[in-house]
Design a protein around this motif. Structure first.
Motif, short mmCIF file in Angstrom:
data_model
loop_
_atom_site.label_atom_id
_atom_site.label_comp_id
_atom_site.label_asym_id
_atom_site.label_seq_id
_atom_site.Cartn_x
_atom_site.Cartn_y
_atom_site.Cartn_z
N SER A 78 0.82 -1.22 0.00
CA SER A 78 0.00 0.00 0.00
C SER A 78 0.85 1.26 0.00
CB SER A 78 -0.93 0.00 1.22
OG SER A 78 -0.19 0.11 2.42
N LYS A 79 2.16 1.12 0.22
CA LYS A 79 3.04 2.28 0.27
C LYS A 79 4.18 2.18 -0.75
CE LYS A 79 2.02 3.09 5.14
NZ LYS A 79 2.54 3.12 6.53
N GLN A 80 3.96 1.40 -1.78
CA GLN A 80 4.93 1.36 -2.87
C GLN A 80 5.12 2.76 -3.44
OE1 GLN A 80 6.91 -1.14 -4.60
NE2 GLN A 80 6.67 -1.94 -2.53
N LEU A 81 6.31 3.04 -3.96
CA LEU A 81 6.62 4.40 -4.39
C LEU A 81 5.71 4.89 -5.51
CD1 LEU A 81 10.53 4.44 -4.28
CD2 LEU A 81 8.87 4.86 -2.45
N VAL A 82 5.22 3.99 -6.36
CA VAL A 82 4.31 4.41 -7.41
C VAL A 82 2.97 4.84 -6.82
CG1 VAL A 82 3.23 2.17 -7.90
CG2 VAL A 82 3.55 3.82 -9.76
N VAL A 83 2.64 4.35 -5.64
CA VAL A 83 1.40 4.71 -4.96
C VAL A 83 1.57 6.01 -4.18
CG1 VAL A 83 -0.21 4.02 -3.14
CG2 VAL A 83 0.52 2.36 -4.85
N THR A 84 2.72 6.19 -3.55
CA THR A 84 2.96 7.38 -2.74
C THR A 84 3.41 8.57 -3.58
OG1 THR A 84 5.23 6.68 -2.28
CG2 THR A 84 3.53 6.00 -0.71
N GLY A 85 3.60 8.36 -4.87
CA GLY A 85 3.99 9.45 -5.76
C GLY A 85 5.46 9.77 -5.74
N TRP A 93 8.18 -2.15 -8.76
CA TRP A 93 8.35 -3.57 -9.11
C TRP A 93 7.51 -4.41 -8.16
CZ3 TRP A 93 11.72 -3.94 -13.24
CH2 TRP A 93 12.49 -2.79 -13.50
N VAL A 94 6.47 -5.03 -8.68
CA VAL A 94 5.53 -5.73 -7.81
C VAL A 94 5.13 -7.06 -8.46
CG1 VAL A 94 4.67 -3.60 -6.79
CG2 VAL A 94 3.57 -4.51 -8.83
N TRP A 95 4.11 -7.68 -7.88
CA TRP A 95 3.44 -8.83 -8.48
C TRP A 95 2.15 -8.34 -9.10
CZ3 TRP A 95 6.45 -12.88 -8.98
CH2 TRP A 95 7.48 -13.08 -8.05
N ALA A 96 1.79 -8.90 -10.24
CA ALA A 96 0.65 -8.40 -11.01
C ALA A 96 -0.65 -8.43 -10.22
CB ALA A 96 0.50 -9.19 -12.31
N ASN A 97 -0.81 -9.42 -9.33
CA ASN A 97 -2.08 -9.51 -8.60
C ASN A 97 -2.23 -8.43 -7.54
OD1 ASN A 97 -0.25 -10.72 -6.61
ND2 ASN A 97 -2.08 -11.50 -5.61
N GLN A 98 -1.18 -7.64 -7.32
CA GLN A 98 -1.25 -6.59 -6.31
C GLN A 98 -1.86 -5.29 -6.85
OE1 GLN A 98 2.95 -6.69 -5.37
NE2 GLN A 98 2.59 -7.91 -3.54
N MET A 99 -2.17 -5.28 -8.13
CA MET A 99 -2.72 -4.08 -8.75
C MET A 99 -3.98 -3.56 -8.04
SD MET A 99 -1.17 -2.68 -11.37
CE MET A 99 -2.48 -2.00 -12.38
N PRO A 100 -4.99 -4.41 -7.79
CA PRO A 100 -6.20 -3.88 -7.13
C PRO A 100 -5.91 -3.25 -5.76
CG PRO A 100 -6.67 -6.00 -8.12
CD PRO A 100 -5.18 -5.80 -8.21
N GLU A 101 -5.01 -3.87 -5.00
CA GLU A 101 -4.70 -3.32 -3.67
C GLU A 101 -4.00 -1.97 -3.79
OE1 GLU A 101 -4.71 -3.21 0.46
OE2 GLU A 101 -5.73 -4.60 -0.91
N MET A 102 -3.09 -1.84 -4.76
CA MET A 102 -2.41 -0.56 -4.95
C MET A 102 -3.40 0.52 -5.40
SD MET A 102 1.36 -1.30 -6.50
CE MET A 102 0.76 -2.27 -7.88
N LYS A 103 -4.33 0.12 -6.25
CA LYS A 103 -5.28 1.10 -6.77
C LYS A 103 -6.12 1.71 -5.65
CE LYS A 103 -7.09 3.50 -10.01
NZ LYS A 103 -7.57 4.48 -9.01
N LYS A 104 -6.33 0.96 -4.58
CA LYS A 104 -7.11 1.47 -3.45
C LYS A 104 -6.40 2.64 -2.77
CE LYS A 104 -9.12 -3.05 -2.31
NZ LYS A 104 -9.12 -4.14 -1.30
N ASN A 105 -5.09 2.76 -3.00
CA ASN A 105 -4.31 3.73 -2.25
C ASN A 105 -3.82 4.91 -3.09
OD1 ASN A 105 -3.81 2.36 0.57
ND2 ASN A 105 -3.58 0.74 -0.95
N THR A 106 -4.36 5.05 -4.29
CA THR A 106 -4.01 6.21 -5.11
C THR A 106 -5.20 6.57 -5.99
OG1 THR A 106 -2.51 7.06 -6.81
CG2 THR A 106 -3.00 4.72 -6.89
N LYS A 107 -5.34 7.85 -6.28
CA LYS A 107 -6.39 8.31 -7.19
C LYS A 107 -5.93 8.25 -8.64
CE LYS A 107 -8.46 11.47 -3.79
NZ LYS A 107 -8.79 12.89 -3.48
N ASN A 108 -4.64 8.06 -8.85
CA ASN A 108 -4.10 8.05 -10.20
C ASN A 108 -4.39 6.72 -10.91
OD1 ASN A 108 -3.13 10.52 -9.54
ND2 ASN A 108 -0.98 10.04 -9.84
N GLU A 109 -4.42 6.78 -12.22
CA GLU A 109 -4.61 5.56 -13.02
C GLU A 109 -3.27 4.84 -13.13
OE1 GLU A 109 -6.13 4.13 -17.47
OE2 GLU A 109 -6.19 6.26 -16.91
#
Length: 443
Positions: A275-282, A288-304
């Motif tokens: 939830s605090k990956q750098l792409v999420v925190t801006g 660099w993640v696992w593909a299935n983590q996309m939905p969880e990351m999306k919950k933590n950013t307004k960006n596409e």
């Protein structure tokens, strides 16, 4: 989600397990034979006329807990004589708790496990050999994606059933790139081209183009496979000091070009959960993640967010079991426990409940059912990306060796020594190979 974790930047970090875990696992090795002997005197098959309560233990967030409980409740609806003692907790401390339960002879009938420990638990005879169940149809793995059955095999024994399929993913902030009219990274671009792309993003968007991947074990693993090497070869390391040195030099060059954040921010990205990956925190345009983590990351950013394969030849990536469920070898209810594994893996209704929380369903027919019914945009994107990348997958490697979790943590430690300038890339190469050999017991 796990985070590998992870799986880990696999969201499941390994430092917390440490020496205490190893002591508990050693204790488990001494106590398990006693526990197994006692269990052998128990009621192995309760039969249709007896009530059975199966204990099951897994890690994850509250969302995963609710989905898992719903799927288990569905099993009980279909099998009223079987109920569950459900226990779950967050990632932190999970394997400490599992080791303690196992050492005390109180291991759950079913438990979640991952690459970090499956070889260790199999080597200690904690896990039930599921090969015969798969052979007689009680456990159907015939519809699993290529390589997923094999990925749960240790020393010729099927010891874990993949609870999801996953692969490596490079996640990028599409909103930031679009704002500055910058192209997105693409599957198949070389590592050198990717770093040049990231350096340009840093200059144009004033946001570091990429998280430094020198400490990211899955990125190192893919890169090795693109060089004709591997993380492990048989019971030994599959790489040399020169390979590690070249990897560290690649990322030193990226830092020198301004393609990455500062060392302290890189460390932050190495140490935090999904939830605090750098792409999420801006703080970076890619992570660099696992593909299935996309939905969880999306919950933590307004960006596409978008996702592509790692740089280099995508055939170096593979269909990975995101995690597994295993059965305790000393369970008095083995038949029922195996039937639950079969249900979770192959029942379409259970598949729709569980979705992609643990990765894409391993059963390809169930996966299609989920793809046809899911409404969450991030989940749809995950399925589409994984299926697209799956067309280029290479052969999966063997399940990681015992000591894999220590190898991962040592890569992070040594990579940060190089990151902060306390070691040269060459010194780091020597240090990591030495530490990794010790971790897997290679003389």
């Amino acid at each position: 989600m796990y985070p590998d974790k992870a799986p880990p930047a696999d969201a499941r970090t390994t430092r917390r397990h440490g020496t205490a875990t190893r002591r508990r696992l050693l204790a488990a090795a001494l106590v398990i034979p006693l526990a197994l002997g006692a269990a052998a005197c128990g009621d192995d098959d309760a039969g249709d006329d007896k009530k059975v309560e199966l204990s099951i233990f897994w890690w994850g967030a509250e969302g995963r807990a609710k989905l898992t409980e719903q799927a288990l409740d569905l099993y009980t609806q279909k099998h009223p004589d079987v109920t569950f003692k459900k226990t779950w907790q967050a990632n932190q401390g999970y394997f400490d708790k599992l080791a303690t339960l196992t050492a005390g002879g109180n291991a759950p009938d079913l438990f979640q496990i991952d690459d970090n420990y499956i070889a260790e638990y199999a080597g200690r005879n904690v896990t039930l050999d599921l090969t015969s169940y798969a052979g007689d149809g009680k456990l159907d793995v015939s519809k699993f994606g290529p390589g997923l059955k094999e990925y749960g095999t240790v020393d010729g024994k099927l010891v874990g059933v993949a609870s999801g399929e996953n692969t490596q993913g490079l996640v990028y902030d599409k909103t930031v790139l679009d704002k500055f009219k910058l192209p997105a990274p693409t599957t198949g671009m070389s590592w050198e081209d990717y770093i040049a792309w990231a350096a340009n993003v840093s200059k144009a968007a004033k946001v570091p183009g990429t998280q430094d991947a020198s400490a990211v074990y899955q990125a190192f693993w893919v890169w090795l496979r693109q060089q004709g090497k591997d993380l492990y070869k048989g019971n030994e390391l599959g790489f040399t000091e020169q390979d590690v040195t070249a990897w560290f030099e690649l990322w030193k060059g990226a830092r020198d070009r301004g393609a990455t954040p500062t060392p302290d921010v890189i460390h932050e990205g190495n140490a935090t959960d999904i939830s605090k990956q750098l792409v999420v925190t801006g703080k970076a345009a890619t992570s660099w993640v696992w593909a299935n983590q996309m939905p969880e990351m999306k919950k933590n950013t307004k960006n596409e967010l978008g996702v592509v394969a790692y740089p280099g030849d995508p055939k170096a990536q593979w269909a990975r079991a995101s995690m597994y469920f295993s059965v305790f070898r000393g369970s008095p209810h083995k038949e029922q426990a195996v039937d639950v594994l079969n249900f979770l893996a192959n029942d379409p209704e259970a598949g729709k409940i569980l979705g992609t929380d643990r990765g894409l369903p391993a059963n390809l027919e169930v996966r299609q059912v989920v793809a046809d019914t899911v409404t969450d945009p991030s989940m749809k994107q995950t399925i589409a990306v994984q299926n697209e990348l799956g067309k280029t997958f290479g052969t999966a490697p063997a399940v990681p060796l015992k000591g894999h979790s220590k190898v991962r943590s040592e890569l992070t430690r040594v990579a940060e020594e190089v990151l902060y300038g306390r070691q040269t890339p060459a010194q780091g190469g020597t240090a990591f190979v030495t530490a990794a050999k010790a971790a897997i017991g290679q003389g």
